[in-house]
Design a protein around this motif. Structure first.
Motif, mmCIF file in Angstrom:
data_model
loop_
_atom_site.group_PDB
_atom_site.id
_atom_site.type_symbol
_atom_site.label_atom_id
_atom_site.label_comp_id
_atom_site.label_asym_id
_atom_site.label_seq_id
_atom_site.Cartn_x
_atom_site.Cartn_y
_atom_site.Cartn_z
ATOM 1 N N LEU A 20 0.799 -1.210 0.000
ATOM 2 C CA LEU A 20 0.000 0.000 0.000
ATOM 3 C C LEU A 20 0.840 1.272 0.000
ATOM 4 C CD1 LEU A 20 -2.708 -1.041 2.589
ATOM 5 C CD2 LEU A 20 -2.936 -0.945 0.106
ATOM 6 N N LEU A 21 1.988 1.212 0.652
ATOM 7 C CA LEU A 21 2.822 2.403 0.758
ATOM 8 C C LEU A 21 4.273 2.055 0.468
ATOM 9 C CD1 LEU A 21 1.312 3.819 4.043
ATOM 10 C CD2 LEU A 21 1.011 4.762 1.765
ATOM 11 N N PRO A 22 5.011 2.974 -0.140
ATOM 12 C CA PRO A 22 6.413 2.710 -0.442
ATOM 13 C C PRO A 22 7.268 2.764 0.808
ATOM 14 C CG PRO A 22 5.839 4.942 -1.037
ATOM 15 C CD PRO A 22 4.564 4.265 -0.611
ATOM 16 N N LEU A 23 8.299 1.935 0.833
ATOM 17 C CA LEU A 23 9.255 1.924 1.933
ATOM 18 C C LEU A 23 10.536 2.614 1.505
ATOM 19 C CD1 LEU A 23 9.141 -1.735 3.285
ATOM 20 C CD2 LEU A 23 8.340 0.307 4.414
ATOM 21 N N SER A 24 11.210 3.196 2.454
ATOM 22 C CA SER A 24 12.520 3.766 2.184
ATOM 23 C C SER A 24 13.538 2.637 2.121
ATOM 24 C CB SER A 24 12.910 4.736 3.290
ATOM 25 O OG SER A 24 14.272 5.069 3.176
ATOM 26 N N LYS A 25 14.448 2.715 1.192
ATOM 27 C CA LYS A 25 15.510 1.710 1.098
ATOM 28 C C LYS A 25 16.541 1.910 2.191
ATOM 29 C CE LYS A 25 14.812 1.025 -3.764
ATOM 30 N NZ LYS A 25 15.216 1.249 -5.116
ATOM 31 N N ASN A 26 16.499 3.047 2.887
ATOM 32 C CA ASN A 26 17.462 3.345 3.939
ATOM 33 C C ASN A 26 16.991 2.900 5.314
ATOM 34 O OD1 ASN A 26 19.094 4.606 2.026
ATOM 35 N ND2 ASN A 26 18.035 6.558 2.291
ATOM 36 N N ALA A 27 15.847 2.248 5.415
ATOM 37 C CA ALA A 27 15.332 1.816 6.713
ATOM 38 C C ALA A 27 16.236 0.733 7.293
ATOM 39 C CB ALA A 27 13.908 1.290 6.564
ATOM 40 N N SER A 28 16.526 0.851 8.591
ATOM 41 C CA SER A 28 17.351 -0.143 9.258
ATOM 42 C C SER A 28 16.478 -1.298 9.720
ATOM 43 C CB SER A 28 18.080 0.494 10.444
ATOM 44 O OG SER A 28 17.139 0.981 11.374
ATOM 45 N N ALA A 29 17.119 -2.377 10.191
ATOM 46 C CA ALA A 29 16.385 -3.554 10.653
ATOM 47 C C ALA A 29 15.388 -3.159 11.732
ATOM 48 C CB ALA A 29 17.361 -4.590 11.194
ATOM 49 N N GLY A 30 14.148 -3.582 11.601
ATOM 50 C CA GLY A 30 13.112 -3.291 12.576
ATOM 51 C C GLY A 30 12.493 -1.921 12.422
ATOM 52 N N GLU A 31 12.967 -1.143 11.462
ATOM 53 C CA GLU A 31 12.438 0.199 11.247
ATOM 54 C C GLU A 31 11.789 0.266 9.884
ATOM 55 O OE1 GLU A 31 14.005 4.823 10.991
ATOM 56 O OE2 GLU A 31 15.438 3.204 11.151
ATOM 57 N N VAL A 32 10.651 0.903 9.822
ATOM 58 C CA VAL A 32 9.957 1.106 8.561
ATOM 59 C C VAL A 32 9.824 2.603 8.357
ATOM 60 C CG1 VAL A 32 7.800 0.770 7.305
ATOM 61 C CG2 VAL A 32 8.687 -1.051 8.771
ATOM 62 N N GLN A 33 10.251 3.069 7.217
ATOM 63 C CA GLN A 33 10.099 4.478 6.893
ATOM 64 C C GLN A 33 9.171 4.582 5.694
ATOM 65 O OE1 GLN A 33 14.043 5.968 6.226
ATOM 66 N NE2 GLN A 33 14.429 6.253 8.394
ATOM 67 N N LEU A 34 8.103 5.327 5.853
ATOM 68 C CA LEU A 34 7.154 5.533 4.778
ATOM 69 C C LEU A 34 7.551 6.806 4.042
ATOM 70 C CD1 LEU A 34 3.953 4.822 6.825
ATOM 71 C CD2 LEU A 34 5.170 3.264 5.331
ATOM 72 N N LYS A 35 7.551 6.757 2.753
ATOM 73 C CA LYS A 35 7.916 7.937 1.975
ATOM 74 C C LYS A 35 6.689 8.485 1.275
ATOM 75 C CE LYS A 35 12.121 8.282 3.073
ATOM 76 N NZ LYS A 35 12.493 9.410 3.910
ATOM 77 N N GLY A 36 6.461 9.763 1.462
ATOM 78 C CA GLY A 36 5.372 10.431 0.778
ATOM 79 C C GLY A 36 4.021 10.340 1.464
ATOM 80 N N ALA A 37 3.905 9.549 2.525
ATOM 81 C CA ALA A 37 2.618 9.373 3.203
ATOM 82 C C ALA A 37 2.259 10.608 4.017
ATOM 83 C CB ALA A 37 2.662 8.151 4.115
ATOM 84 N N LEU A 38 0.966 10.822 4.198
ATOM 85 C CA LEU A 38 0.468 11.870 5.082
ATOM 86 C C LEU A 38 -0.324 11.181 6.185
ATOM 87 C CD1 LEU A 38 -0.879 15.313 4.319
ATOM 88 C CD2 LEU A 38 -2.166 13.855 5.874
ATOM 89 N N ILE A 39 0.035 11.460 7.425
ATOM 90 C CA ILE A 39 -0.648 10.877 8.574
ATOM 91 C C ILE A 39 -1.519 11.960 9.196
ATOM 92 C CG2 ILE A 39 -0.391 9.722 10.792
ATOM 93 C CD1 ILE A 39 2.292 8.650 9.724
ATOM 94 N N HIS A 40 -2.784 11.633 9.410
ATOM 95 C CA HIS A 40 -3.806 12.569 9.876
ATOM 96 C C HIS A 40 -4.312 12.071 11.230
ATOM 97 C CE1 HIS A 40 -7.223 15.338 9.347
ATOM 98 N NE2 HIS A 40 -8.072 14.336 9.468
ATOM 99 N N HIS A 41 -3.932 12.761 12.310
ATOM 100 C CA HIS A 41 -4.362 12.417 13.667
ATOM 101 C C HIS A 41 -5.430 13.411 14.091
ATOM 102 C CE1 HIS A 41 -0.722 9.969 14.709
ATOM 103 N NE2 HIS A 41 -0.206 10.724 13.770
ATOM 104 N N VAL A 42 -6.558 12.913 14.584
ATOM 105 C CA VAL A 42 -7.634 13.783 15.051
ATOM 106 C C VAL A 42 -8.002 13.352 16.470
ATOM 107 C CG1 VAL A 42 -9.939 14.699 14.589
ATOM 108 C CG2 VAL A 42 -8.509 13.911 12.676
ATOM 109 N N TYR A 43 -8.077 14.331 17.375
ATOM 110 C CA TYR A 43 -8.453 14.068 18.762
ATOM 111 C C TYR A 43 -9.742 14.823 19.054
ATOM 112 C CZ TYR A 43 -3.860 12.081 19.037
ATOM 113 O OH TYR A 43 -2.765 11.297 18.805
ATOM 114 N N PHE A 44 -10.721 14.098 19.607
ATOM 115 C CA PHE A 44 -12.040 14.659 19.901
ATOM 116 C C PHE A 44 -12.249 14.716 21.416
ATOM 117 C CE2 PHE A 44 -12.425 12.509 15.819
ATOM 118 C CZ PHE A 44 -13.160 13.408 15.053
ATOM 119 N N TRP A 45 -12.724 15.849 21.889
ATOM 120 C CA TRP A 45 -13.162 16.016 23.260
ATOM 121 C C TRP A 45 -14.677 16.166 23.208
ATOM 122 C CZ3 TRP A 45 -8.447 17.406 21.629
ATOM 123 C CH2 TRP A 45 -7.362 17.192 22.472
ATOM 124 N N LEU A 46 -15.390 15.177 23.723
ATOM 125 C CA LEU A 46 -16.854 15.216 23.700
ATOM 126 C C LEU A 46 -17.394 16.229 24.697
ATOM 127 C CD1 LEU A 46 -17.678 11.397 23.496
ATOM 128 C CD2 LEU A 46 -17.805 13.089 21.657
#
Length: 137
Positions: A20-46
């Motif tokens: 689904l998403l491209p990985l960086s070729k520079n990622a070390s063992a156990g690390e995943v680096q997403l390239k170009g992705a946008l992460i959208h965090h939303v926090y709701f206070w009811l």
């Protein structure tokens, strides 16, 4: 924070394996680096944080919102029972995290009829919303 990092690494690894998403070729063992992705965090206070009906309504509406085609990964959650520290905020009611392939995917999401409907039908439930969008460093 360690659990969140671990969750995001596992989430990213699963997405990368699924192609689904491209990985960086520079990622070390156990690390995943997403390239170009946008992460959208939303926090709701009811407005009524102890009202379980309202909380369930918001969670159902967020799950319905996940039908937007540009969303690649998602997570809906509640504050974890982690230790209280000055840097940890447990005051929100519901969190919502989505990942898009790129800025264009997030832009399309913002004007999508499901997103517009979500805001129109549910904004009366919350008193505060905070959004954190992030891209590659």
């Amino acid at each position: 924070m360690k659990n969140r990092r671990s969750f995001l690494k596992k989430l990213a690894a699963g997405a990368a394996v699924a192609g689904l998403l491209p990985l960086s070729k520079n990622a070390s063992a156990g690390e995943v680096q997403l390239k170009g992705a946008l992460i959208h965090h939303v926090y709701f206070w009811l407005k009524e944080p102890n009202n379980e009906v309202h909380k369930k309504q918001l969670v159902k509406a967020l799950n319905d919102l996940l039908k937007v085609e540009t969303i690649k990964l998602s997570h809906i959650g509640f504050p974890a029972g982690t230790e209280s520290r000055d840097v940890v905020d447990h005051s929100y009611s519901v969190s919502y995290m989505t990942m898009f392939e790129d800025q264009a995917g997030q832009d399309a999401y913002q004007v999508h009829p499901l997103h517009v409907k979500f805001v129109e039908e549910n904004s009366h439930l919350w008193e505060k919303v905070v959004v954190y969008d992030s891209v590659d460093a």
